[in-house]
Design a protein around this motif. Structure first.
Motif, PDB file in Angstrom:
ATOM      1  N   ALA A  17       0.876  -1.169   0.000  1.00  0.00           N
ATOM      2  CA  ALA A  17       0.000   0.000   0.000  1.00  0.00           C
ATOM      3  C   ALA A  17       0.917   1.223   0.000  1.00  0.00           C
ATOM      4  CB  ALA A  17      -0.902  -0.002   1.230  1.00  0.00           C
ATOM      5  N   MET A  18       1.308   1.643  -1.183  1.00  0.00           N
ATOM      6  CA  MET A  18       2.391   2.617  -1.333  1.00  0.00           C
ATOM      7  C   MET A  18       1.989   4.008  -0.856  1.00  0.00           C
ATOM      8  SD  MET A  18       4.673   3.326  -4.762  1.00  0.00           S
ATOM      9  CE  MET A  18       4.222   5.007  -5.243  1.00  0.00           C
ATOM     10  N   ILE A  19       2.906   4.647  -0.140  1.00  0.00           N
ATOM     11  CA  ILE A  19       2.702   6.055   0.211  1.00  0.00           C
ATOM     12  C   ILE A  19       2.735   6.887  -1.073  1.00  0.00           C
ATOM     13  CG2 ILE A  19       3.659   5.791   2.526  1.00  0.00           C
ATOM     14  CD1 ILE A  19       5.772   7.727   0.191  1.00  0.00           C
ATOM     15  N   THR A  20       2.190   8.083  -1.012  1.00  0.00           N
ATOM     16  CA  THR A  20       2.268   9.009  -2.132  1.00  0.00           C
ATOM     17  C   THR A  20       3.335  10.054  -1.816  1.00  0.00           C
ATOM     18  OG1 THR A  20      -0.074   8.719  -2.667  1.00  0.00           O
ATOM     19  CG2 THR A  20       1.017  10.685  -3.538  1.00  0.00           C
ATOM     20  N   PRO A  21       4.463  10.036  -2.513  1.00  0.00           N
ATOM     21  CA  PRO A  21       5.512  11.026  -2.221  1.00  0.00           C
ATOM     22  C   PRO A  21       5.098  12.442  -2.622  1.00  0.00           C
ATOM     23  CG  PRO A  21       6.427   9.112  -3.355  1.00  0.00           C
ATOM     24  CD  PRO A  21       4.929   9.024  -3.479  1.00  0.00           C
ATOM     25  N   PHE A  22       5.444  13.375  -1.769  1.00  0.00           N
ATOM     26  CA  PHE A  22       5.253  14.799  -2.049  1.00  0.00           C
ATOM     27  C   PHE A  22       6.592  15.513  -1.966  1.00  0.00           C
ATOM     28  CE2 PHE A  22       1.014  13.842   0.084  1.00  0.00           C
ATOM     29  CZ  PHE A  22       0.319  13.711  -1.122  1.00  0.00           C
ATOM     30  N   TYR A 209      -1.034 -10.171   0.962  1.00  0.00           N
ATOM     31  CA  TYR A 209      -1.270  -8.980   1.772  1.00  0.00           C
ATOM     32  C   TYR A 209      -1.202  -7.717   0.922  1.00  0.00           C
ATOM     33  CZ  TYR A 209       3.895  -8.984   1.776  1.00  0.00           C
ATOM     34  OH  TYR A 209       5.220  -9.014   1.404  1.00  0.00           O
ATOM     35  N   VAL A 210      -1.855  -6.674   1.440  1.00  0.00           N
ATOM     36  CA  VAL A 210      -1.672  -5.300   0.959  1.00  0.00           C
ATOM     37  C   VAL A 210      -1.142  -4.543   2.165  1.00  0.00           C
ATOM     38  CG1 VAL A 210      -2.743  -3.236   0.011  1.00  0.00           C
ATOM     39  CG2 VAL A 210      -3.553  -5.501  -0.711  1.00  0.00           C
ATOM     40  N   SER A 211       0.150  -4.288   2.187  1.00  0.00           N
ATOM     41  CA  SER A 211       0.850  -3.928   3.410  1.00  0.00           C
ATOM     42  C   SER A 211       1.341  -2.486   3.436  1.00  0.00           C
ATOM     43  CB  SER A 211       2.058  -4.860   3.582  1.00  0.00           C
ATOM     44  OG  SER A 211       2.943  -4.376   4.567  1.00  0.00           O
ATOM     45  N   THR A 212       1.086  -1.813   4.559  1.00  0.00           N
ATOM     46  CA  THR A 212       1.687  -0.504   4.811  1.00  0.00           C
ATOM     47  C   THR A 212       3.165  -0.659   5.182  1.00  0.00           C
ATOM     48  OG1 THR A 212      -0.389   0.495   5.525  1.00  0.00           O
ATOM     49  CG2 THR A 212       1.627   1.499   6.360  1.00  0.00           C
ATOM     50  N   VAL A 259       1.815   8.397   8.352  1.00  0.00           N
ATOM     51  CA  VAL A 259       2.746   9.282   9.055  1.00  0.00           C
ATOM     52  C   VAL A 259       4.013   8.529   9.443  1.00  0.00           C
ATOM     53  CG1 VAL A 259       3.070  10.648  11.155  1.00  0.00           C
ATOM     54  CG2 VAL A 259       0.908  10.788   9.887  1.00  0.00           C
ATOM     55  N   THR A 260       3.852   7.348  10.008  1.00  0.00           N
ATOM     56  CA  THR A 260       5.014   6.583  10.467  1.00  0.00           C
ATOM     57  C   THR A 260       5.839   6.067   9.295  1.00  0.00           C
ATOM     58  OG1 THR A 260       3.582   4.640  10.690  1.00  0.00           O
ATOM     59  CG2 THR A 260       4.001   5.936  12.677  1.00  0.00           C
ATOM     60  N   ALA A 261       5.166   5.587   8.248  1.00  0.00           N
ATOM     61  CA  ALA A 261       5.900   5.087   7.082  1.00  0.00           C
ATOM     62  C   ALA A 261       6.702   6.203   6.429  1.00  0.00           C
ATOM     63  CB  ALA A 261       4.930   4.466   6.079  1.00  0.00           C
ATOM     64  N   LYS A 262       6.091   7.378   6.297  1.00  0.00           N
ATOM     65  CA  LYS A 262       6.822   8.487   5.682  1.00  0.00           C
ATOM     66  C   LYS A 262       7.992   8.946   6.552  1.00  0.00           C
ATOM     67  CE  LYS A 262       3.934  10.621   2.210  1.00  0.00           C
ATOM     68  NZ  LYS A 262       3.355  11.876   1.695  1.00  0.00           N
ATOM     69  N   ALA A 263       7.817   8.919   7.857  1.00  0.00           N
ATOM     70  CA  ALA A 263       8.916   9.292   8.747  1.00  0.00           C
ATOM     71  C   ALA A 263      10.099   8.356   8.572  1.00  0.00           C
ATOM     72  CB  ALA A 263       8.430   9.287  10.194  1.00  0.00           C
ATOM     73  N   LEU A 264       9.828   7.053   8.507  1.00  0.00           N
ATOM     74  CA  LEU A 264      10.899   6.076   8.328  1.00  0.00           C
ATOM     75  C   LEU A 264      11.538   6.189   6.948  1.00  0.00           C
ATOM     76  CD1 LEU A 264       9.398   2.926  10.074  1.00  0.00           C
ATOM     77  CD2 LEU A 264      11.543   4.059  10.674  1.00  0.00           C
ATOM     78  N   LEU A 265      10.729   6.303   5.924  1.00  0.00           N
ATOM     79  CA  LEU A 265      11.277   6.401   4.568  1.00  0.00           C
ATOM     80  C   LEU A 265      12.180   7.617   4.425  1.00  0.00           C
ATOM     81  CD1 LEU A 265       8.131   5.405   2.469  1.00  0.00           C
ATOM     82  CD2 LEU A 265      10.260   4.108   2.652  1.00  0.00           C
ATOM     83  N   THR A 266      11.777   8.729   5.020  1.00  0.00           N
ATOM     84  CA  THR A 266      12.595   9.938   4.949  1.00  0.00           C
ATOM     85  C   THR A 266      13.944   9.714   5.614  1.00  0.00           C
ATOM     86  OG1 THR A 266      10.656  11.377   4.894  1.00  0.00           O
ATOM     87  CG2 THR A 266      12.718  12.372   5.602  1.00  0.00           C
ATOM     88  N   ARG A 267      13.933   9.107   6.802  1.00  0.00           N
ATOM     89  CA  ARG A 267      15.191   8.814   7.498  1.00  0.00           C
ATOM     90  C   ARG A 267      16.061   7.838   6.702  1.00  0.00           C
ATOM     91  NH1 ARG A 267      15.741   9.550  13.186  1.00  0.00           N
ATOM     92  NH2 ARG A 267      14.850  11.592  13.679  1.00  0.00           N
ATOM     93  N   LEU A 268      15.415   6.956   5.948  1.00  0.00           N
ATOM     94  CA  LEU A 268      16.154   5.953   5.175  1.00  0.00           C
ATOM     95  C   LEU A 268      16.599   6.490   3.819  1.00  0.00           C
ATOM     96  CD1 LEU A 268      13.924   2.829   5.983  1.00  0.00           C
ATOM     97  CD2 LEU A 268      16.216   3.341   6.882  1.00  0.00           C
TER      98      LEU A 268
END
Length: 301
Positions: A17-22, A209-212, A259-268
């Motif tokens: 379940a992909m985030i939408t990058p901004f 699965y459709v996974s966050t 919110v949590t997924a974007k926080a982690l992706l940004t750090r990564l």
């Protein structure tokens, strides 16, 4: 239509379940979306679900949703299925989004129960049938009553399974008994929409699965299914259990998974960007805690 799965797994097994990058200013980041999509597919995702809950669909425009499908379709280039979230609280609008997604190259549609108006079951069934009749794409029904206020009852699901283009369910009902009843009575492909159920649902005949959380650990979640498919249930169980603390941190920490997924992706260092209001970004303390759990997960590997 390009899909890596069989009739039992119409969109593949391991879907993100992909985030939408901004961008930093909050605009749609199509280049970032393509880079993230390529990363996720290269790491083992067999399908990408766009513009769902994790994809912030309530705060993206119709034009942005369509552009996102086009960009991701180009990036994955037939290596994975692309499922477009088109569900709204308005049947007419949902049909318009479905037709636009089909034209943009989607392989399937994710259609959530209409929210706010809370239609009764006969109206809910009519809504899904009208959307399914409108395009040539297969539908994945999205049952998430905690957000929509309306459950797709098992009897409704069983009737809808008779429609030739209603082929799958993303199950966020937290009703494991009902899921098994529908699995036994239909040929619907059931996808776990809650990461803690990924292995359990797969073990009783689910499609995957459709996974966050797959935004962050796509290969490791795919390995859970691969081990089970290979007949190594103990290894599969250990892999699922090892991911549990991170699943909890991303999806059950009191912050939305977006919110949590974007926080982690940004750090990564992966494309993510800010969330759109009314969501607020994770603060430094919450992000540090997420990274600590992520670090423990990676270190345990």
């Amino acid at each position: 239509m390009t899909t890596p799965g069989s009739s039992a797994t119409p969109f593949g097994r391991a879907l993100c379940a992909m985030i939408t990058p901004f961008t930093g200013t909050g605009a749609l980041d199509l280049d970032g979306a393509q880079r993230l999509a390529d990363h996720l597919v290269s790491a083992g995702c067999e399908g990408l679900v766009l513009s769902g809950t994790t994809g912030e669909s309530p705060t993206t425009t119709d034009a942005e949703k369509t552009a996102l499908v086009t960009a991701v379709r180009e990036a994955v280039d037939g290596r994975a299925s692309v499922v477009a979230g088109v569900g709204t609280f308005d049947t007419r609008h949902t049909v318009e989004l479905a037709l636009a997604a089909e034209k943009a190259g989607a392989d399937g549609l994710l259609v959530v129960s209409p929210y706010y108006s809370r239609p009764p079951q006969d109206a809910l069934e009519a809504h899904f049938r009208e959307v399914a009749d409108a395009s040539g794409l297969p539908l994945m029904l999205y049952d998430i009553p905690g957000r929509t206020g309306t459950r797709i009852e098992p009897t409704t699901m069983i009737r809808l399974a008779g429609h030739p283009r209603i082929v799958a369910v993303k199950d966020c009902s937290y009703d494991f008994l009902a899921a098994q009843k529908v699995l036994a009575a239909t040929e619907l492909a059931y996808y776990a929409g809650c990461d803690e159920h990924n292995l359990a649902l797969y073990a009783v005949g689910g499609a995957g699965y459709v996974s966050t959380v797959a935004n962050v650990i796509p290969a490791q979640l795919r390995a859970v299914l691969d081990a089970f498919e290979a007949g190594d249930t103990p290894v599969s169980a250990r892999l699922q259990q090892r991911a549990t603390p991170l699943v909890e941190s991303v999806t059950a920490s009191g912050l939305p998974g977006t919110v949590t997924a974007k926080a982690l992706l940004t750090r990564l260092g992966l494309p993510a960007g800010p969330v759109r209001p009314p969501l607020l970004p994770a603060d430094r303390e919450a992000t540090d805690e997420l990274m600590a759990v992520y670090g423990e997960f990676v270190g345990a590997g």
